[in-house]
Design an enzyme around this catalytic site. Structure first.
Site, PDB file in Angstrom:
ATOM      1  CD  GLU A 110      -2.901  -1.282   2.245  1.00 37.01           C
ATOM      2  OE1 GLU A 110      -2.360  -1.544   3.332  1.00 37.01           O
ATOM      3  OE2 GLU A 110      -4.127  -1.135   2.110  1.00 37.01           O
ATOM      4  CD  GLU A 130      -3.487  -6.446   3.503  1.00 36.28           C
ATOM      5  OE1 GLU A 130      -3.466  -7.138   2.464  1.00 36.28           O
ATOM      6  OE2 GLU A 130      -2.888  -5.356   3.585  1.00 36.28           O
TER       7      GLU A 130
END
Ligand code: 3H9
Length: 655
Positions: A110, A130
Site C-alpha cells: 500500500e 490481508e
C-alpha cells in the site's frame, strides 16, 4: 551522502538531490508506530529542504516492507495511522518512488502503491495477503490496486491474498519496472526523470473498464471458495466499490470494514494461526544445533505415498533415489513420479524446464545398494512392523555412517523400528500426509533416541520441502490421528445418543470444515479403521463404551464411497441419506436402550471440540505435543479444521 535519522527505524541520505529513505525494522520492516512516525518525519524534512528534489523509499535487508505490524493489532492504535502516511506520500508535491528491494506485502504494498513510481528487484514478491489474516487491506490497497489492474485482477489478488512475482506485477501494471543489481541507481535515475508537475497519483486514476461478465465471474469464483469467511467477500465488495465511488468514499468504506474485521473472531483466530506457524520450527534445545548436510534423498517404496514424497523432494531441489523390489516395480514407480510432474506441467504449476530439471535428478532402481549415496532414506512401505524393522536393519548396513533413516509410519511405534538398528539415534519419524506433494503438514516424530542434530536436520528438510513441520513425541497415531480418533469416537457416540450422521456433518460443514466426519469416513474408506478395531478387540476394556454401527456397515459390505455405500448412499456419486443406515442406527440405539435426544448444531460442535481438547490436553501433559498451537496447526492442515476458527484448542478456549 550525509546520513540523517528520523526515528529508530528510519534513516536517510541525500544522493544526487534525492532523499533515499531506508526502513530498517528487522525482521521484515513491518510498519510499526516508530516506522510510521519516522516516515512522516522524513517527509517533513523532504518537504522543507530545498536541496531535496524527490524521495526514494527502500528497505534494509531482504524486505521492502512485510506489512503492518501484526503484533500491534488488538492493541490501542498509535498515531500516525498508516492511511495518513500513505495519503501524504500520494499527495506529496515532490516525486516519491519505491525501490522495492524485497517483499512488499499488505501495508508495504500500500505504501508502494501511493508512490508516484515503483521499481522492483526481480526476486521480489508483492501482494495484499490481508484476507489470510481475516481482514482486508486498510490503507487504500483495495482502492489503489484496482485503479492500476482493473477490478477482476484486483479481486483475484486481494480476495485470494495471492502473492505475485515482480514480473507478473509489471505485466499487471502494478510496478513501472523490474531492475537487477542496479535497483537503487535505477530508482534514482527514474525519479530524476520524473516531472514534478505531472506526477502520476494512483488514487486519481480511473479504474480500467471491463465487462460485467468478467468481474462477476472473478467475484463468483471467490465467493464459492469463501466457506463462510467474511474477509474475502468484503474484499470483493470493496474492490467493486472502487469502480463506482470516489477515492475518498472508497477509502472511508475500506477503513470502516478493515477496523470491523480486525476486531473480529475470525481475524483473532487467523492471527493465532500466523504466529503459531512461526512458532512450530522453534524447538527448545535445538537453537545451536547444526543440521547434517542433505543433498540426496533415498525413498524406499514408490507407491502413492512414496511417489508424492519423491515429487516433494525433487521440488525441494534434492537428488532422489527411489527404490523398489524389482525392475518392473521400479519402472512403474518412476512412471508414477513422472506422471505427477506432468500433471503439474498441465496445470501450469511447473514449466517444461522445471520438469526436465527434476527428472534429471531422479533415479528409480531395484538395487537397494544405491542408497549408499543417500544422506537420508525415507521409507514409505507397507505399514507393518516386521516389514519396516527388517527394512531398517538392511538399510543400516547399506547407508553411510551419517545418513539418517526416516520412517513414514502412521500408527506403528518408531522406537521399536529404531531399536532394531545399530544406530537408533539416527532414526526419526517423518509422517507425511497424502498426497505428499500437496499436503503441507508433516509430523516430525522425535523418537526416544533421536539425536538433536537428526531432529534439526529433519526440520530443515521439511522447511526446504515447503512443509509445515510439527514435532510430535511417540504415541500411537502421533498428534493428528490421536485427536482425529477422539473426534471420530465422539461423533459416533453422538449418533448413538440421537444425532443423525447428516446432522453432524451439516453442523461441522456450517462451522467451516470442508466435509463433516461421516462424509470424510466414507471418502477415506471404512475398512482400515474396521481392521484396526478388530485387531484391538481382544485388548479392549470391555466396560468402555463401544459403538457397533461402523462395524455393522462394514459387515454389510458398506466400505464408503468406493463401494457406493457407507454412512451414506452414493447414487450417481451424490451423497444421499440412506434409510437402511437410519434403521441400523435405530436398532443399535434400541439394543442399548438409548432414547435418542435431539442435538442443536452448536451442541454438536461443542461436544466435538471438547473431545478434541480433552485428548489435546492429554498429549500436552504427556509431552507428546510441545504447545497447544501445534495441535491446532495439525488439525487445520491435516484434517480440515477451519483456519478461521484457529484450531480446536484455540476455538475451545475462546468459547
Ligand atoms: C496489513 O498490512 C494491514 C494493512 O493493510 C493495513 C494497516 C492499516 N508483523 O514468516 P517468517 C515476523 S496486515 C509483525 O518466519 P520469512 C514473524 O512473526 C499484514 N511481525 O519469515 C517472525 O517473527 P519471529 C500483511 C511479522 O522470511 C519473523 O517476522 N502482511 C510480520 O519466511 C519472520 O517471519 C502479511 O500478511 C508482520 N507483518 O517470511 C505478511 N511479518 O522470528 C506476513 C513477519 O519472532 N508475513 N513477522 O517468529 C509474511 O508473509 C512472512 O513473514 C514474510 C517473511 C514473507 C514477510
Amino acid at each position: 551522502m550525509s546520513a540523517l535519522r528520523f526515528s529508530d527505524t528510519i534513516s536517510a541520505a541525500l544522493a544526487e538531490g534525492i532523499l533515499v529513505v531506508t526502513i530498517d525494522n528487522a525482521p521484515v520492516n513491518a510498519l510499526s508506530a516508530d516506522v510510521r512516525a519516522g516516515l512522516m518525519a522524513a517527509l517533513d524534512h523532504a518537504e522543507k529542504d530545498g536541496n531535496v528534489a524527490g524521495v526514494v523509499l527502500t528497505g534494509a535487508g531482504n524486505s521492502f516492507i512485510g506489512g503492518a505490524d501484526i503484533k500491534e493489532f488488538g492493541k490501542p492504535p498509535v498515531e500516525p495511522h498508516l492511511p495518513d502516511v500513505v495519503s501524504r506520500i500520494e499527495a506529496f508535491a515532490k516525486p516519491v518512488a519505491a525501490a522495492i528491494n524485497g517483499v512488499a506485502l499488505g501495508g508495504g504494498l500500500e505504501v508502494a502503491l501511493a508512490c508516484h513510481r515503483r521499481v522492483a528487484a526481480p526476486t521480489t514478491k508483492l501482494g495484499l495477503p490481508e484476507v489470510k489474516l481475516g481482514i482486508v487491506p486498510g490503507a487504500g490497497g483495495t482502492q489503489r490496486l484496482t485503479r492500476l489492474t482493473g477490478v477482476a485482477a484486483a479481486i483475484d489478488m486481494i480476495a485470494n491474498g495471492r502473492i505475485i512475482s515482480a514480473v507478473e506485477a509489471l505485466k499487471l501494471g502494478i510496478i513501472d519496472g523490474v531492475s537487477g543489481d542496479t535497483l537503487l541507481p535505477d530508482a534514482l535515475a527514474d525519479i530524476k526523470a520524473t516531472n514534478a508537475s505531472s506526477l502520476r497519483r494512483t488514487g486519481l486514476l480511473s479504474v480500467p473498464s471491463e465487462t460485467l461478465e468478467v468481474i462477476d465471474k472473478a467475484a463468483a469464483d471467490i465467493l464459492r471458495k469463501a466457506r463462510g469467511q467474511r474477509a474475502p467477500a468484503e474484499a470483493v465488495r470493496l474492490v467493486r466499490l472502487a469502480a463506482t465511488v470516489s477515492l475518498s468514499e472508497g477509502l472511508t468504506e475500506e477503513r470502516r470494514t478493515f477496523i470491523a474485521l480486525r476486531d473480529s473472531e475470525e481475524a483473532a483466530s487467523l492471527r493465532h494461526v500466523f504466529f503459531a506457524e512461526r512458532a512450530t520450527g522453534k524447538v527448545e534445545g535445538l537453537e545451536a544445533v547444526a543440521p547434517r548436510k542433505i543433498e540426496t534423498i533415498g525413498i524406499v517404496g514408490t507407491g502413492l505415498m512414496g511417489s508424492g514424497i519423491a515429487v516433494s523432494a525433487l521440488n525441494g531441489g534434492y537428488r532422489v533415489i527411489g527404490v523398489e523390489q524389482n525392475v518392473e516395480a521400479a519402472a512403474k514407480g518412476r512412471d508414477r513420479i513422472v506422471a505427477l510432474l506432468d500433471k503439474a506441467v498441465q496445470s501450469g504449476r511447473l514449466d517444461a524446464c522445471g520438469r526436465e530439471d527434476r527428472v534429471s535428478r531422479l533415479t528409480v532402481t531395484a538395487d537397494m545398494r544405491q542408497l549408499a549415496q543417500a544422506d537420508i532414506v525415507i521409507e514409505a512401505v507397507f505399514d507393518d512392523l516386521a516389514v519396516k524393522t527388517e527394512l531398517f536393519q538392511r538399510l543400516d548396513t547399506i547407508v553411510h555412517a551419517d545418513a539418517i533413516l526416516a520412517t513414514n509410519t502412521s500408527y506403528l511405534d518408531p522406537d521399536l523400528i529404531a531399536a532394531a538398528t545399530a544406530r537408533p539415534e539416527r532414526v526419526v519419524g517423518l509422517h507425511f500426509f497424502s498426497p505428499a506433494h500437496i499436503m503441507r503438514l508433516l509430523e516430525v516424530v522425535n523418537c526416544k533416541k533421536t539425536a538433536p542434530d537428526v531432529l534439526a536436520t529433519a526440520l530443515g528438510l521439511a522447511k526446504r520441502l515447503g512443509k509445515l513441520p510439527i514435532v510430535s513425541g511417540v504415541t500411537e497415531g502421533f498428534i493428528g490421528n490421536t485427536i482425529f480418533s477422539a473426534y471420530r469416537r465422539e461423533a459416533e457416540y453422538m449418533v448413538e445418543d440421537g444425532a443423525a450422521p447428516q446432522e453432524i456433518d451439516a453442523a461441522l460443514e456450517a462451522y467451516g470444515f470442508p466435509m463433516g466426519p461421516f462424509a470424510v469416513f466414507d471418502m477415506a474408506g471404512l475398512e482400515i479403521a474396521w481392521a484396526r478395531r478388530k485387531r484391538q478387540a481382544a485388548t479392549r476394556d470391555p466396560s468402555a463404551r463401544y459403538v457397533v454401527i461402523a462395524d455393522r456397515l462394514c459387515e454389510a459390505g458398506r466400505f464408503g464411497q468406493k463401494t457406493g455405500l457407507g454412512w451414506y448412499a452414493y447414487p450417481e456419486g451424490k451423497r444421499t441419506v440412506d434409510p437402511t443406515v437410519t434403521e441400523m442406527i435405530d436398532v443399535a440405539r434400541a439394543e442399548k436402550g438409548i432414547v435418542p435426544k435431539p442435538f442443536t448444531a452448536d451442541e454438536i460442535v461443542s461436544r466435538l471440540l471438547k473431545a478434541m481438547v480433552v485428548e489435546g490436553d492429554a498429549l500436552l501433559s504427556r509431552g507428546i505435543a510441545a504447545r497447544a498451537s501445534d495441535i491446532d496447526l495439525v488439525m487445520i492442515n491435516g484434517y480440515g479444521f477451519p483456519a478461521s476458527k484457529g484450531g480446536p484448542m484455540f476455538a475451545a478456549g475462546r468459547r
